[in-house]
Design an enzyme around this catalytic site. Sequence first.
Site, PDB file in Angstrom:
ATOM      1  N   CYS A  26      30.673  37.955  32.425  1.00  0.00           N
ATOM      2  CA  CYS A  26      29.777  38.862  31.701  1.00  0.00           C
ATOM      3  C   CYS A  26      28.351  38.765  32.261  1.00  0.00           C
ATOM      4  O   CYS A  26      28.096  39.215  33.362  1.00  0.00           O
ATOM      5  CB  CYS A  26      29.841  38.576  30.198  1.00  0.00           C
TER       6      CYS A  26
ATOM      7  N   HIS B  39      35.910  38.411  28.814  1.00  0.00           N
ATOM      8  CA  HIS B  39      35.671  37.010  28.452  1.00  0.00           C
ATOM      9  C   HIS B  39      36.975  36.238  28.307  1.00  0.00           C
ATOM     10  O   HIS B  39      37.482  36.107  27.187  1.00  0.00           O
ATOM     11  CB  HIS B  39      34.934  36.942  27.113  1.00  0.00           C
TER      12      HIS B  39
ATOM     13  N   GLU C  32      37.272  33.130  28.342  1.00  0.00           N
ATOM     14  CA  GLU C  32      37.011  31.891  27.584  1.00  0.00           C
ATOM     15  C   GLU C  32      37.093  32.130  26.077  1.00  0.00           C
ATOM     16  O   GLU C  32      37.202  31.198  25.300  1.00  0.00           O
ATOM     17  CB  GLU C  32      35.652  31.302  27.983  1.00  0.00           C
TER      18      GLU C  32
END
Lengths: 85, 85, 724, 249
Positions: free
Chosen positions: D92, D206, D208
Site C-alpha cells: 500500500c 494488504h 498482512e
Amino acid sequence: MNKYKADVIVTLKKGVRDPQGTAVDTVLRRTGLEEDSSVKVGKYFTLSVSGENEAEAKEKLNKICEDVLSNPILESYAIERLKEV
Amino acid sequence: MNKYKADVIVTLKKGVRDPQGTAVDTVLRRTGLEEDSSVKVGKYFTLSVSGENEAEAKEKLNKICEDVLSNPILESYAIERLKEV
Amino acid sequence: MQTEQKIELYKALGLTDYEYSEIKNRLGREPNTLETYLFSAMWSEHCGYMHSRKYLSRFPSGGAVSHGENAGGVQVGEHVIVFKAESHNHPSAVEPFQGAATGIGGIIRDILAIGARPIALLDSLKFGKITNNFSKHIFDGVVNGISHYGNCIGVPTVAGEVSFDESYTDSPLVNVMAVGIVKKDKIRSAKAEPNKTVIAVGSHTGRDGIHGASFASKELNENSKEDRPSVQVGDPFIKKVLIEATLEILELEEVQSCQDYGAAGLLSSSSEMVYKGECGLDLYLDRVHLREADMQPWEIMLSESQERMLFIVEPNGAEKVLNIAKKFDIPARVIGETTTSNKYRLFWHGVEVANLPPESLAEAPKYTLCEEEPEYISEYKKLNLNRTTSIEEAVKKIVSDPNFASKRWVYRQYDHTVGTRTSLKPGQAGAAGIWIHEEGGVAGLAIDSNGRQVFLNPYEGARNSVWECCRNLISSGFKPLGVTDCLNYGNPEKDEVAYQFVKSVDGIAQACREAEIPVVSGNVSFYNESPERRVFPTPTIGMVGYVDSPDKLLKTAFSTDETVILIGKQINDDSDIGGSLYQRVLYDFLGGEVDKTDVKLEKQLEEIIFELRDKKLIGGCIDVSEGGLFGAVFEGIKSGNTGFKGNLVYSNNAEKALFGEITGRYIISTANSDEVTKKLESQQIQYKTLGLCANKKIEFDGYSFNTTELYDLYDKSIELEMGR
Amino acid sequence: MNEEGMIKAGVIVFPGTNCDIDTKRACEFFGWETQFIWHDEISLDKFDVVFLPGGFSYGDYIRAGRLARFSPVVMQLNEYIKKKRGFVVGICNGFQILCEAKLLPGILSVNDNTKFICEEVGLLFENGHNEGESTSIKNREPIKGGDCHLPIAHGEGRYIADENDLRKIKLNHMAFLTYVNNPNGSDENIAGLWDRENNVIGMMPHPERAIFSETGNTDGRAFFEMLESYILSLRGEALALTKQSKKGN
Ligand SMILES: Nc1ncnc2c1ncn2[C@@H]1O[C@H](COP(=O)(O)OP(=O)(O)O)[C@@H](O)[C@H]1O
Ligand SMILES: [Mg+2]
C-alpha cells in the site's frame, strides 16, 4: 453565449494551520534542501464557463469559487487570466 | 545569503486523466452552476529559499520542485513571481 | 469607564448577570479581563455542562474506570476496553470536512489520555433530506473528513449509522465514538499531584477555534483587523505520531498523569487536572510554543488548536519526556509546575496575570430545568395515520430510502480493516466485532439512536434506544457490558427541550439499570436548532459488549433453504408503532404512541438467542428495527444473497404488519427449524415461523418481487444521489 | 528451524505509518524474527526481508509516498537491493513509496472515483517465473483468478505507467497481482508488481490483514508462504555462491 477560461488559485487564510506546508518544511529541512522554506500549500484550478460577456463570466466564476472550489471560512481565492476562448 | 520567495504551480501533464477535475465538473453540472467546465485540478505552493543570487535560488527551486513538489512522470511545474524579499 | 468596559466584556462573552455576580461572590472581588475570559469559557455549556450536570448524575455508574476521567471503560480479563462518544455538530455545520475530522481527533485524544491505544471508531450521523443540496454537501464533507482523519491515524471506523430527516437540515449531528484498549494496571488518571512538572507536547498553539471569545473580541478590540477563522484544522499525520509518542511517554514511570486539550484547550485541561487532584498550578504562558508570535494570554488559554497533550511528570522525568518528543519530531515544552497552594495562577513574562481557586473555574453553576410536559406530546399522541399505499410501491420506497438503504457508499470510504482486528465488518452484522487478541475474545460495538421515537415519547423512546442498541449487540452474539452516550438537543432554556432532555435522561438511566449495564462516559450537545427548525431530541447510545470466542459471533446473512423464524413480540392491530420509519418515508407522518420495552421479554430473548447460538442452531440473526419485519427479513436475505417465500402479514393493516416498529423482536434463520421451535416452545417464548429462504424471488402473502431489482435499489440508492 | 535459520524481517516505521504492527504480527505468525526499523536508521543488512508497510507516511501530503522517500532508510534501500541481500516488500503506502523512489516503475495516483476505497477485492495471484529462469520452487501452485481475496484500503491506488514501462512490465512478468474487477482504474488492472531481477515487490492490497481466521480471511497467508520459500531459495543461492567463491580461493 461565449466561453471564458480562467485560472483559480485557492489559498489558506492567514492564521489557518497548514499541515501540508508544515510537513514539506520538515522534509526540506531534514534533507538539507532548505532550512527555512515556510511552504504554504494551496489549490490551483483551470476551468471554463459560459456567459454573455466577461462580467457575467466573472460573476459565475465568483459563485463557483465560493460554493465549490473554496471554503470561504478557511480559504481565499483569486481569479486570474480570465479570457474569452 | 539572500532570501527569495516564489510561487509554484504544479499541473497534470497533458493526457493524464484527472479524476478530481471530473468530480468537480459533475458537481458543477449537478448544481446547475456550469454545464461544461472542463476543470483541471493542480497544486499551488508559495515558498521561500535562500541563495546568493536569483540564479542560485532558481536552481534550488527547480530541485525542490522536481524532487518534492511534483512527480515528473505525471506532473509539470512552473515557477512564478520569483523575487527577493 | 473601566467597569463599563468590563460589563460589556462579560456580556459579550456570554456570561449572564447572575453568573457574573456568582463569579464575584466566589472570588470576593471583580475578575480581571483575562479571568473573565477564563470564566466565560469554563462556564460555557460546552465545558461546564451547566444545564445537564444535575441530571447526568442519574445515570447508573460503574465499570472499570471511574467517572470524572476522560473516558470510561469495562473490564475484559486483564484489560480494560475504554470508550467514549462525543459530538462535533456545530463545527461540522460550518465546515463539514474539518469539523468531522477534528471530531475524530478530539475523541481519540480522550481515549489516549487514559493510556489506551485507540482500536476502533464509530460514527452516528444525521442530516437533512439527501435530496437537499446543502445536506448533500454536509454529508459528503463529513464522511470525507472522518475518512481522511480516521484512515490516516490508522484506527478503523467499523460501525455507525446515518439518517436523513428534515429536522436535521439546519443542524446536522455528527457524533463519533472511539474505543481503546489498555492493560488495567497501566491506566492513567487525569488527577494531578503537587510539585510536578507540567509539559505541553504536540502542535504549536495557534488561533484556531477560539469560539465565542474570538467573536466577542471582534466587537471589543479595535486592533483586531483581521477576520480570524475560528474553525479548527486537524492534522491526522501529527496526530498519528502524537499517539505513538504519547503511548511511549506513558510507559515512563515518572509520568503521573495525562490530559488532552479538548474544548477551551489549555485552560480546561490544566484547570481540571488540578481541580481533580486538589492541588495548585503555576503556568508560564510565555513558554507555550506558539504558531503566531503575537498571541495574547487569553488566546493561548482558549485556543483549540488540535493535536496537543498535557503531561504531569516527576521533575526528574521531564527530560525523558522531552527526548521522546524529540525522537518523534514533535515540539514539547515545560510550561509550569503543580503546587500545594490550591491556586490556579498564570504568569506572562514574569507577571502574575490570573490567580483563581481551581474549583471556582471547574464548578460551574448547575441549572435546574423545567420538566413540565409540553403540549405537543399529547397532541402528537392522538394523531392517526389513515392513508395507505400499494404494497409494491411501499416496498420499493422503503428499500431505496437512504435511511434504510445500504450505507456502503459511506463505509467503503472508511478504512475498516486496519489494525487487523475487525471480526465483524460493516454490513455483516448488527454490531461490529473487534478482535481482542490480547484476551482471545471479540468486543462488540454498536451505536444507535432514534430521534423520532424520542420526540414522541422522550422517556420510552430513549429507553427503547438503549434496548435497541442491546439487541444490536445480542443479535451479533455479544453480551452488553457498558454504555456511552451523546445527547443532542435544541436550546435547553426552552421548556420543551428541557422536558425532552430530562425525560430521556431518565429513560436511558432506567434502561441501563434494567439491563444492568453502567454508563461509563458521555457527552451533551445543546442548541442544535435554528430559528426555523430544531432537531429531534436525539440521544445517541454507544455500547460495548463482549464474547469470549470468535466462534460465537452471529452474522446477519440467511442462507438458501434455511427456515426464517420471528422470535419475540408480534404486531397486532393494537400495537403502538409511533415513530416508525415507513410512516415518515411514505407519508411524512409522525405521531401516535411508541411501543414500550418489556424487560422480562428482552432478557428471555437474550438468553434464548445465546442458547441457540451455542447449540449452533442459528444461521443468520438480526434484530427487528427500522423497516420493521419486512426490513429485517430483507436485510437477512440480501446479506446472504438469497430470496424468501412465506408469510409476513399477521394483522389487518398490511403496512403496519410489514413495516411497523415495536421492541422485543429478533429474526433468525436456521437449518434445524424443528429443534429451534421445540426449544422455543419448551421455554414458552413467542415465535412465528415466517417462511423459507429460496432463490431469486421475495414472495409473501400474495406479493412477489424480483430480488435483483430490489437489491439494486437498496445497493445504489445513496450512490445515485452522491456519485460513485 | 534453528535460531540462525529463522527468517529475519524488518518493518520500516515512518512517521505516519499505521500498518507496522499488523505487518509485524503477520510475520511473527510465520515464525519470522521481526523488528521495527525507525526511518532514521540505516542498517538493513541483517534482514532477509524489509517491509515498507501501509499507512500515511508524512500524512501522504503533496502525494502519497512522495515525502517519505527522503528518509535515510529509503536511501539505504538502494544499497540493500544492489547487494541482493534480500527482499523489499512495499504494501500500500510502501508500494507508493517504492514507485516515488523509482525502485519500481510507474506511479500511483488518485482513485478513479476520487474517494478512499476500503473493501475486499478478488485478485489474480501469479507465482510465475521468467522462461528459462531456474525455478527452485516448482511445487508451489499459483492461486488462480478470483480465488484470492484481499482487503484494499487506499485513496491513491490507481496504477499508471507509460507505454515503455508497461511493455517492460509485461516482458518481465512483473504484474504478479491483478484485480479481477478493477476498483480504482489502474492500468492493466495492476494491483502489484514484482521486480524479479532485484527482488522488489510492491502491492496495493494488504496480505498482512488476511492472516488470522479471527478476522474472517486467511488468503494473505499464500503471499507470505511464497515469500518465505523465495527467501529460503535466495539464501540457498547465496550459500552456494559463498561456497563457490571459497573454492575459487
Ligand atoms: N456512518 C457509518 N459509518 C460506518 N459504518 C456505518 C455507518 N452507517 C452505517 N454503517 C454500517 O452499515 C451497516 C448497516 O447500517 P444500518 O442500516 O444503520 O444498520 P442496522 O439497521 O443494522 O442498525 C452496519 O454495519 C453499520 O455499522
Ligand atoms: Mg438500519
